[in-house]
Design an enzyme around this catalytic site. Structure first.
Site, PDB file in Angstrom:
ATOM      1  NE  ARG A  73      61.112  46.302  -9.496  1.00 53.43           N
ATOM      2  CZ  ARG A  73      59.890  45.798  -9.485  1.00 53.43           C
ATOM      3  NH1 ARG A  73      59.633  44.756  -8.721  1.00 53.43           N
ATOM      4  NH2 ARG A  73      58.939  46.288 -10.228  1.00 53.43           N
ATOM      5  CD  GLU A 103      45.179  47.509 -16.934  1.00 54.60           C
ATOM      6  OE1 GLU A 103      44.579  46.878 -17.823  1.00 54.60           O
ATOM      7  OE2 GLU A 103      46.360  47.292 -16.624  1.00 54.60           O
TER       8      GLU A 103
END
Length: 173
Positions: A59, A96
């Site tokens: 994006r 993560e």
């Protein structure tokens, strides 16, 4: 800029239960909203003497070229691993649950060029920090990091300490 938040759709439980997703596609389709985003970023960075606007896949590719045009700068894409055709430099960073790698063409940034890093969202800051490291590794100077949306409660700015960080639309929940 706060009125732009009305153009962002909030989608609960996406991509998983308990997550509130801020969908910018509804902002992008609004011609005044999209223009306001680019104008807001341009206004903030108008005196930053930017040579290159670097957009992070995917994006960031929406905002960075338009901002580069508005600032009279060049555009450099940063892609995921093995997506660029010429010799690349890369940086691997922690997620993560694992790692990811970003790449850009080795000759995309010359030593001393002032680079503005742009993406749609600042969350935990890992991707942006990796892009900044890559710019510095090739001798570029990070002129700033600009984001459309910032999830302030995730404290992504902490990973970007020492850099000028700007976001148009901060969210605290």
């Amino acid at each position: 800029m706060e009125d732009l938040k009305q153009l962002i759709r909030e989608v609960p439980d996406f991509p998983k239960r308990g997550i509130l997703f801020y969908d910018i596609t509804t902002l992008l389709k609004d011609k005044c909203g999209f223009r306001s985003v680019i104008d807001g970023l341009r206004h903030h960075y108008r005196d930053a003497q930017v040579d290159i606007v670097l957009g992070i896949e995917a994006r960031g590719f929406i905002f960075a070229p338009a901002l580069a045009y508005a600032l009279g700068a060049g555009f450099v894409p940063v892609r995921k691993h093995k997506k660029l055709p010429a010799e690349c430099v890369s940086v691997t960073y922690d997620l993560e649950y694992g790692t990811d790698t970003l790449e850009m063409h080795k000759d995309a940034i010359a030593g001393g060029q002032r680079v503005l890093i742009v993406d749609d969202l600042l969350a935990t800051g890992g991707t942006a920090a990796a892009a900044a490291r890559m710019v510095q590794n090739v001798g570029g100077a990070v002129a700033g990091l600009g984001f459309v949306v910032e999830l302030t409660f995730l404290h992504g700015r902490q990973k970007l300490a020492g850099f000028e960080v700007f976001s148009l639309l901060p969210y605290d929940k």
